[in-house]
Motif scaffolding. Structure first.
Motif, PDB file in Angstrom:
ATOM      1  N   LEU A   1       0.969  -1.131   0.017  1.00 22.55           N
ATOM      2  CA  LEU A   1       0.085   0.079   0.057  1.00 22.55           C
ATOM      3  C   LEU A   1       0.746   1.084  -0.186  1.00 22.55           C
ATOM      4  O   LEU A   1       2.112   1.286   0.584  1.00 22.55           O
ATOM      5  N   SER A   2       0.397   2.227  -0.777  1.00 25.80           N
ATOM      6  CA  SER A   2       0.977   3.630  -0.672  1.00 25.80           C
ATOM      7  C   SER A   2       0.633   4.237   0.721  1.00 25.80           C
ATOM      8  O   SER A   2       0.025   3.907   1.536  1.00 25.80           O
ATOM      9  N   GLY A   3       1.552   5.448   0.907  1.00 22.54           N
ATOM     10  CA  GLY A   3       1.606   6.114   2.313  1.00 22.54           C
ATOM     11  C   GLY A   3       0.134   6.417   2.425  1.00 22.54           C
ATOM     12  O   GLY A   3      -0.472   6.283   3.636  1.00 22.54           O
ATOM     13  N   GLY A   4      -0.491   6.969   1.559  1.00 22.62           N
ATOM     14  CA  GLY A   4      -1.814   7.687   1.871  1.00 22.62           C
ATOM     15  C   GLY A   4      -2.958   6.391   2.071  1.00 22.62           C
ATOM     16  O   GLY A   4      -3.938   6.524   2.815  1.00 22.62           O
ATOM     17  N   GLN A   5      -2.581   5.330   1.412  1.00 16.72           N
ATOM     18  CA  GLN A   5      -3.323   4.223   1.837  1.00 16.72           C
ATOM     19  C   GLN A   5      -3.323   3.400   2.803  1.00 16.72           C
ATOM     20  O   GLN A   5      -4.207   3.211   3.763  1.00 16.72           O
ATOM     21  N   LYS A   6      -2.127   3.517   3.654  1.00 19.37           N
ATOM     22  CA  LYS A   6      -1.758   2.975   4.903  1.00 19.37           C
ATOM     23  C   LYS A   6      -2.567   4.015   5.601  1.00 19.37           C
ATOM     24  O   LYS A   6      -3.013   3.577   6.842  1.00 19.37           O
ATOM     25  N   GLN A   7      -2.543   5.201   5.602  1.00 18.34           N
ATOM     26  CA  GLN A   7      -3.257   6.306   6.407  1.00 18.34           C
ATOM     27  C   GLN A   7      -4.535   6.068   6.486  1.00 18.34           C
ATOM     28  O   GLN A   7      -5.260   6.118   7.454  1.00 18.34           O
ATOM     29  N   ARG A   8      -5.262   5.598   5.306  1.00 15.83           N
ATOM     30  CA  ARG A   8      -6.770   5.431   5.348  1.00 15.83           C
ATOM     31  C   ARG A   8      -7.074   4.146   5.980  1.00 15.83           C
ATOM     32  O   ARG A   8      -8.088   3.997   6.839  1.00 15.83           O
ATOM     33  N   VAL A   9      -6.125   3.091   5.892  1.00 19.31           N
ATOM     34  CA  VAL A   9      -6.316   2.086   6.783  1.00 19.31           C
ATOM     35  C   VAL A   9      -6.213   2.280   8.300  1.00 19.31           C
ATOM     36  O   VAL A   9      -7.171   1.928   9.068  1.00 19.31           O
ATOM     37  N   ALA A  10      -5.537   2.993   8.770  1.00 18.04           N
ATOM     38  CA  ALA A  10      -5.229   3.892   9.931  1.00 18.04           C
ATOM     39  C   ALA A  10      -6.544   4.194  10.712  1.00 18.04           C
ATOM     40  O   ALA A  10      -7.119   4.231  11.744  1.00 18.04           O
ATOM     41  N   ILE A  11      -6.948   5.086   9.671  1.00 12.48           N
ATOM     42  CA  ILE A  11      -8.302   5.790   9.866  1.00 12.48           C
ATOM     43  C   ILE A  11      -9.514   4.788  10.094  1.00 12.48           C
ATOM     44  O   ILE A  11     -10.335   4.841  10.866  1.00 12.48           O
ATOM     45  N   ALA A  12      -9.622   3.884   9.222  1.00  7.81           N
ATOM     46  CA  ALA A  12     -10.507   2.846   9.349  1.00  7.81           C
ATOM     47  C   ALA A  12     -10.531   2.156  10.693  1.00  7.81           C
ATOM     48  O   ALA A  12     -11.549   1.953  11.328  1.00  7.81           O
ATOM     49  N   ARG A  13      -9.191   1.845  10.895  1.00  6.36           N
ATOM     50  CA  ARG A  13      -9.096   1.184  12.235  1.00  6.36           C
ATOM     51  C   ARG A  13      -9.430   2.000  13.301  1.00  6.36           C
ATOM     52  O   ARG A  13     -10.300   1.412  14.381  1.00  6.36           O
ATOM     53  N   SER A  14      -9.259   3.382  13.376  1.00  9.05           N
ATOM     54  CA  SER A  14      -9.689   4.166  14.317  1.00  9.05           C
ATOM     55  C   SER A  14     -11.045   4.143  14.713  1.00  9.05           C
ATOM     56  O   SER A  14     -11.740   4.703  15.633  1.00  9.05           O
ATOM     57  N   LEU A  15     -11.858   3.897  13.629  1.00  5.12           N
ATOM     58  CA  LEU A  15     -13.330   4.212  13.472  1.00  5.12           C
ATOM     59  C   LEU A  15     -14.057   2.758  13.937  1.00  5.12           C
ATOM     60  O   LEU A  15     -15.491   2.607  14.042  1.00  5.12           O
ATOM     61  N   ILE A  16     -13.216   1.549  14.221  1.00  3.60           N
ATOM     62  CA  ILE A  16     -13.971   0.459  14.205  1.00  3.60           C
ATOM     63  C   ILE A  16     -14.833   0.169  15.480  1.00  3.60           C
ATOM     64  O   ILE A  16     -15.712  -0.649  15.448  1.00  3.60           O
ATOM     65  N   ASN A  17     -14.323   0.761  16.548  1.00  3.11           N
ATOM     66  CA  ASN A  17     -15.174   0.767  17.921  1.00  3.11           C
ATOM     67  C   ASN A  17     -16.387   1.972  17.779  1.00  3.11           C
ATOM     68  O   ASN A  17     -16.796   2.436  18.785  1.00  3.11           O
ATOM     69  N   SER A  18     -16.551   2.624  16.481  1.00  2.00           N
ATOM     70  CA  SER A  18     -17.685   3.788  16.407  1.00  2.00           C
ATOM     71  C   SER A  18     -17.330   4.802  17.568  1.00  2.00           C
ATOM     72  O   SER A  18     -18.142   5.111  18.621  1.00  2.00           O
ATOM     73  N   PRO A  19     -16.038   5.617  17.618  1.00  2.00           N
ATOM     74  CA  PRO A  19     -15.522   6.294  18.658  1.00  2.00           C
ATOM     75  C   PRO A  19     -16.451   7.718  18.449  1.00  2.00           C
ATOM     76  O   PRO A  19     -17.037   8.130  17.503  1.00  2.00           O
ATOM     77  N   LYS A  20     -16.526   8.329  19.717  1.00  3.02           N
ATOM     78  CA  LYS A  20     -16.842   9.707  19.654  1.00  3.02           C
ATOM     79  C   LYS A  20     -15.802  10.615  19.446  1.00  3.02           C
ATOM     80  O   LYS A  20     -16.240  11.738  18.954  1.00  3.02           O
ATOM     81  N   LEU A  21     -14.654  10.444  19.577  1.00  3.16           N
ATOM     82  CA  LEU A  21     -13.414  11.041  19.681  1.00  3.16           C
ATOM     83  C   LEU A  21     -12.460  10.432  18.990  1.00  3.16           C
ATOM     84  O   LEU A  21     -12.128   9.353  19.111  1.00  3.16           O
ATOM     85  N   VAL A  22     -11.633  11.281  17.946  1.00  3.10           N
ATOM     86  CA  VAL A  22     -10.700  10.734  17.098  1.00  3.10           C
ATOM     87  C   VAL A  22      -9.532  11.551  17.481  1.00  3.10           C
ATOM     88  O   VAL A  22      -9.563  12.888  17.247  1.00  3.10           O
ATOM     89  N   LEU A  23      -8.498  10.999  18.107  1.00  3.99           N
ATOM     90  CA  LEU A  23      -7.106  12.021  18.054  1.00  3.99           C
ATOM     91  C   LEU A  23      -6.128  11.569  16.990  1.00  3.99           C
ATOM     92  O   LEU A  23      -5.701  10.314  17.047  1.00  3.99           O
ATOM     93  N   ALA A  24      -5.610  12.501  16.557  1.00  2.46           N
ATOM     94  CA  ALA A  24      -4.628  12.187  15.410  1.00  2.46           C
ATOM     95  C   ALA A  24      -3.486  13.213  15.542  1.00  2.46           C
ATOM     96  O   ALA A  24      -3.396  14.156  16.096  1.00  2.46           O
ATOM     97  N   ASP A  25      -2.272  12.415  15.607  1.00  2.00           N
ATOM     98  CA  ASP A  25      -0.883  13.013  15.842  1.00  2.00           C
ATOM     99  C   ASP A  25      -0.119  12.940  14.592  1.00  2.00           C
ATOM    100  O   ASP A  25       0.167  12.042  13.869  1.00  2.00           O
ATOM    101  N   GLU A  26      -0.187  14.382  13.995  1.00  2.00           N
ATOM    102  CA  GLU A  26       0.580  14.729  12.832  1.00  2.00           C
ATOM    103  C   GLU A  26      -0.065  13.585  11.696  1.00  2.00           C
ATOM    104  O   GLU A  26       0.753  12.936  10.982  1.00  2.00           O
ATOM    105  N   PRO A  27      -1.312  13.788  11.498  1.00  2.00           N
ATOM    106  CA  PRO A  27      -1.854  12.562  10.486  1.00  2.00           C
ATOM    107  C   PRO A  27      -1.298  12.989   9.086  1.00  2.00           C
ATOM    108  O   PRO A  27      -1.185  11.796   8.448  1.00  2.00           O
ATOM    109  N   SER A  28      -0.884  13.988   8.682  1.00  2.00           N
ATOM    110  CA  SER A  28      -0.564  14.258   7.165  1.00  2.00           C
ATOM    111  C   SER A  28       1.100  14.323   7.378  1.00  2.00           C
ATOM    112  O   SER A  28       1.362  14.513   6.109  1.00  2.00           O
TER     113      SER A  28
END
Ligand code: ADP
Ligand code: MG
Length: 227
Positions: free
Chosen positions: A142-169
């Motif tokens: 996967l490319s860097g952008g695709q990897k970050q999309r996977v990480a975003i999907a992972r952050s949503l798996i528990n239906s969070p109310k809050l997502v915290l991102a450290d230098e996401p771009s």
């Protein structure tokens, strides 16, 4: 209800007879659906604040209320449970497990309590993030952008109310960074998730609802984006 609310947060470090207030009285609150960036020079307290918002660290003084629950006095086990139920994390360097596929990586936060619907949910999240044709790819495919999309999907798996991102771009070129920021904005708008991104990247400010400037552990002037 306010997703997270801090009152007069102080984080004090003692090292070699010296004390340092990494946070010196922070009042910060974020509402559902808000996308907020935290900017500030190195050493201004960004990581310290993000760790406290993520219930990964406790403040020396002050109060943290997460989704209506005062978490200040909770023990580690209760904090961990609440964190898993309420908060998702996205990091600069993705932190995907190299031997797992995209779908498997998205399931990681739930591996200890797998359920029949979980794989489907992981697939749906990845499809929503434009990775429907990469479900069984491993991170090195996967490319860097695709990897970050996977990480975003992972952050949503528990239906969070809050997502915290450290230098996401931070590890992405600017076009790819923009796509990732678009995804965050869409998630905030569509899912009513509150998103906090710590960043050096000025680009982020084109996407957020407001920017909080940290200077020496205190909040400086707050920029509101007209939106
Ligand atoms: P930023 O993420 O904005 O660069 P940090 O939150 O990492 O800032 O750090 C804020 C201040 O607290 C810095 O002066 C840093 O050196 C200090 N600091 C951070 N963590 C510790 C620690 N565990 N022990 C002592 N000092 C620390
Ligand atoms: Mg930092």
């Amino acid at each position: 209800m306010t997703v997270i609310d801090t009152q007069e947060l102080v984080k004090r470090y003692r090292t070699g007879g010296q004390t340092l207030d990494a946070l010196a009285g922070i009042d910060f609150a974020i509402e559902p659906g808000e996308f907020v960036s935290i900017m500030g020079p190195s050493g201004s307290g960004k990581t310290t604040l993000l760790n406290i918002l993520g219930l990964l660290a406790t403040p020396t003084e002050g109060k943290v209320v997460l989704d209506g629950t005062d978490v200040t006095g909770l023990n580690d086990r209760k904090r961990t449970t609440l964190r898993k139920q309420t908060i998702g994390f996205v990091f600069q360097h993705f932190y995907l497990l190299p031997t797992l596929t995209a779908v498997e990586n998205v399931k990681v936060p739930r591996l200890l309590n797998d359920d029949p619907g979980l794989t489907n949910r992981a697939r749906k999240l990845l499809e929503r993030l434009g990775l429907g044709d990469r479900l069984d790819h491993r991170p090195d495919e996967l490319s860097g952008g695709q990897k970050q999309r996977v990480a975003i999907a992972r952050s949503l798996i528990n239906s969070p109310k809050l997502v915290l991102a450290d230098e996401p771009s931070g590890a992405l070129d600017s076009d790819t960074g923009r796509q990732i920021l678009d995804e965050f904005k869409r998630i905030a708008d569509q899912d009513n998730v509150a998103i906090v991104a710590v960043t050096h990247d000025e680009l982020v400010n084109e996407y957020v609802d407001r920017t909080v400037h940290l200077v020496d552990g205190t909040i400086g002037q707050e920029g509101k984006n007209g939106r």
